[in-house]
Design a protein around this motif. Structure first.
Motif, short mmCIF file in Angstrom:
data_model
loop_
_atom_site.label_atom_id
_atom_site.label_comp_id
_atom_site.label_asym_id
_atom_site.label_seq_id
_atom_site.Cartn_x
_atom_site.Cartn_y
_atom_site.Cartn_z
N THR A 82 -25.18 91.98 -56.21
CA THR A 82 -23.91 91.33 -56.55
C THR A 82 -22.80 92.09 -55.84
O THR A 82 -22.63 93.28 -56.07
CB THR A 82 -23.69 91.36 -58.08
OG1 THR A 82 -24.75 90.63 -58.70
CG2 THR A 82 -22.36 90.73 -58.45
N LYS A 83 -22.07 91.41 -55.00
CA LYS A 83 -21.02 92.08 -54.20
C LYS A 83 -19.65 91.93 -54.85
O LYS A 83 -19.40 90.95 -55.57
CB LYS A 83 -20.96 91.49 -52.78
CG LYS A 83 -22.28 91.53 -52.04
CD LYS A 83 -22.79 92.94 -51.87
CE LYS A 83 -24.10 92.98 -51.10
NZ LYS A 83 -24.96 94.09 -51.53
N ILE A 84 -18.78 92.88 -54.56
CA ILE A 84 -17.39 92.76 -54.98
C ILE A 84 -16.53 92.69 -53.73
O ILE A 84 -16.48 93.65 -52.95
CB ILE A 84 -16.97 93.93 -55.88
CG1 ILE A 84 -17.81 93.94 -57.16
CG2 ILE A 84 -15.48 93.83 -56.24
CD1 ILE A 84 -17.51 95.07 -58.12
N GLY A 85 -15.93 91.53 -53.52
CA GLY A 85 -15.08 91.34 -52.34
C GLY A 85 -13.62 91.54 -52.68
O GLY A 85 -12.99 92.52 -52.32
N CYS A 86 -13.07 90.60 -53.44
CA CYS A 86 -11.64 90.66 -53.77
C CYS A 86 -11.37 91.32 -55.12
O CYS A 86 -10.32 91.85 -55.36
CB CYS A 86 -11.09 89.24 -53.78
SG CYS A 86 -11.85 88.22 -55.08
N ASP A 87 -12.34 91.23 -56.02
CA ASP A 87 -12.22 91.73 -57.40
C ASP A 87 -11.09 91.03 -58.16
O ASP A 87 -10.49 91.62 -59.06
CB ASP A 87 -11.99 93.26 -57.39
CG ASP A 87 -12.46 93.91 -58.69
OD1 ASP A 87 -13.18 93.24 -59.47
OD2 ASP A 87 -12.09 95.06 -58.95
N ARG A 88 -10.79 89.80 -57.77
CA ARG A 88 -9.77 89.05 -58.52
C ARG A 88 -9.97 87.53 -58.45
O ARG A 88 -9.03 86.77 -58.25
CB ARG A 88 -8.37 89.43 -58.05
CG ARG A 88 -8.14 89.25 -56.58
CD ARG A 88 -6.74 89.65 -56.22
NE ARG A 88 -6.47 89.37 -54.82
CZ ARG A 88 -5.34 89.69 -54.23
NH1 ARG A 88 -4.39 90.28 -54.89
NH2 ARG A 88 -5.16 89.40 -52.95
N GLN A 143 -31.32 81.15 -41.11
CA GLN A 143 -30.49 82.30 -40.68
C GLN A 143 -29.01 81.96 -40.81
O GLN A 143 -28.24 82.10 -39.85
CB GLN A 143 -30.83 82.66 -39.22
CG GLN A 143 -32.28 83.03 -38.99
CD GLN A 143 -32.59 84.45 -39.42
OE1 GLN A 143 -32.02 85.39 -38.92
NE2 GLN A 143 -33.50 84.58 -40.37
N GLY A 144 -28.65 81.51 -42.01
CA GLY A 144 -27.33 80.92 -42.18
C GLY A 144 -26.14 81.85 -42.21
O GLY A 144 -25.00 81.39 -42.25
N PHE A 145 -26.36 83.15 -42.20
CA PHE A 145 -25.21 84.05 -42.37
C PHE A 145 -25.12 85.06 -41.24
O PHE A 145 -26.11 85.36 -40.58
CB PHE A 145 -25.34 84.80 -43.71
CG PHE A 145 -25.23 83.90 -44.90
CD1 PHE A 145 -24.01 83.71 -45.54
CD2 PHE A 145 -26.33 83.20 -45.38
CE1 PHE A 145 -23.89 82.87 -46.64
CE2 PHE A 145 -26.24 82.35 -46.48
CZ PHE A 145 -25.01 82.19 -47.11
N GLN A 146 -23.92 85.58 -41.03
CA GLN A 146 -23.74 86.61 -39.99
C GLN A 146 -23.89 87.99 -40.64
O GLN A 146 -24.97 88.56 -40.68
CB GLN A 146 -22.39 86.42 -39.31
CG GLN A 146 -22.38 85.16 -38.45
CD GLN A 146 -21.11 85.01 -37.64
OE1 GLN A 146 -20.56 85.99 -37.15
NE2 GLN A 146 -20.64 83.80 -37.51
N CYS A 147 -22.81 88.55 -41.21
CA CYS A 147 -22.95 89.88 -41.83
C CYS A 147 -23.65 89.78 -43.18
O CYS A 147 -24.22 90.74 -43.67
CB CYS A 147 -21.59 90.54 -41.99
SG CYS A 147 -20.64 89.93 -43.41
N ALA A 148 -23.57 88.62 -43.80
CA ALA A 148 -24.27 88.31 -45.08
C ALA A 148 -23.65 88.98 -46.30
O ALA A 148 -24.25 88.95 -47.38
CB ALA A 148 -25.76 88.61 -45.00
N PHE A 149 -22.47 89.54 -46.18
CA PHE A 149 -21.83 90.11 -47.36
C PHE A 149 -21.60 89.03 -48.44
O PHE A 149 -21.78 89.28 -49.63
CB PHE A 149 -20.49 90.76 -46.98
CG PHE A 149 -19.81 91.41 -48.15
CD1 PHE A 149 -20.14 92.71 -48.54
CD2 PHE A 149 -18.83 90.74 -48.88
CE1 PHE A 149 -19.54 93.30 -49.64
CE2 PHE A 149 -18.22 91.34 -49.97
CZ PHE A 149 -18.57 92.62 -50.34
N CYS A 150 -21.25 87.86 -47.98
CA CYS A 150 -20.95 86.77 -48.92
C CYS A 150 -22.21 86.05 -49.40
O CYS A 150 -22.13 85.20 -50.28
CB CYS A 150 -20.04 85.75 -48.25
SG CYS A 150 -20.86 84.93 -46.85
N MET A 151 -23.34 86.37 -48.78
CA MET A 151 -24.56 85.59 -49.00
C MET A 151 -25.02 85.53 -50.46
O MET A 151 -25.30 84.43 -50.97
CB MET A 151 -25.66 86.11 -48.07
CG MET A 151 -26.94 85.30 -48.11
SD MET A 151 -28.09 85.97 -49.31
CE MET A 151 -28.54 87.50 -48.54
#
Ligand code: FES
Ligand code: FES
Length: 203
Positions: A82-88, A143-151
């Motif tokens: 589970t990633k935290i991008g914006c935290d909002r 292979q739908g993502f580039q960096c995959a952070f949002c994946m």
């Protein structure tokens, strides 16, 4: 050189004072965070040791009332998928399922998740065989993502959406995951991967 000042206040006494103040602060913090004092409930106290059902397992975890589900999942339960991008509540990177509904875990208090069924990206594959879920497999194939952070967020959002609409049009699925953002911005490829996941899910 003497440690004593003209007022009789010494360095040694100063340090003693700091240590004592720290001890007082610590003990009062302990009392305020506890729900029990001398065995009696404290008014306004909130139980901190709670049980969360995550990926089919009951996990006991010490959670402050203001902690978000995302922080607890990542930093207390070690579920860093589970990633935290914006935290909002803007990007969707932290999306998890709570009772099968996608939620931004950065904006969901962990205490609120008690008694609910939480699923993270780590909980999608078959625990016995390790076989990926249909949406995960779609992502691998296309292979739908580039960096995959949002994946992980997209996969969880799509998984939740497909529970309500297993046979979406491309446009419907795009709308279903529109709460998720990708910094690399290859939405077309992401959508192709998620559509493949939907197809695999239907068999
Ligand atoms: S980290 Fe939760 S929505 Fe961005
Ligand atoms: S693939 Fe990089 S943020 Fe989405």
């Amino acid at each position: 050189m003497s440690e004593d000042t003209p007022t009789g206040f010494s360095r040694r006494n100063f340090i003693k004072g700091v240590v004592a103040a720290g001890a007082v602060a610590s003990s009062s913090a302990y009392l305020f965070r506890s729900t029990l004092l001398h065995g009696q409930p404290v008014a306004g106290g909130v139980e901190r040791l709670i049980t969360l059902n995550v990926n089919g397992q009951d996990r006991r975890v010490d959670v402050m009332p203001q902690e978000t589900l995302a922080m607890v999942l990542r930093y207390k339960l070690g579920l860093t998928g589970t990633k935290i991008g914006c935290d909002r509540a803007e990007c969707g990177a932290c999306t998890v399922l709570v009772d099968d509904v996608p939620h931004y875990s950065c904006s969901y208090l962990a205490h609120r998740a008690r008694g609910k069924k939480i699923v993270t990206i780590e909980g999608l594959a078959d625990p016995a065989t390790g076989k990926l879920s249909a949406v995960q497999q779609g992502v691998v194939e296309e292979q739908g993502f580039q960096c995959a952070f949002c994946m992980p967020g997209f996969v969880m959002a799509a998984t939740g959406y497909l529970k309500t609409n297993p046979n979406p049009t491309r446009q419907e699925l795009a709308h279903g995951v529109s709460g998720n953002l990708c910094r690399c911005q290859d939405y077309d490829k992401i959508l192709t991967a998620l559509m493949r996941g939907a197809e695999l899910m239907r068999g």
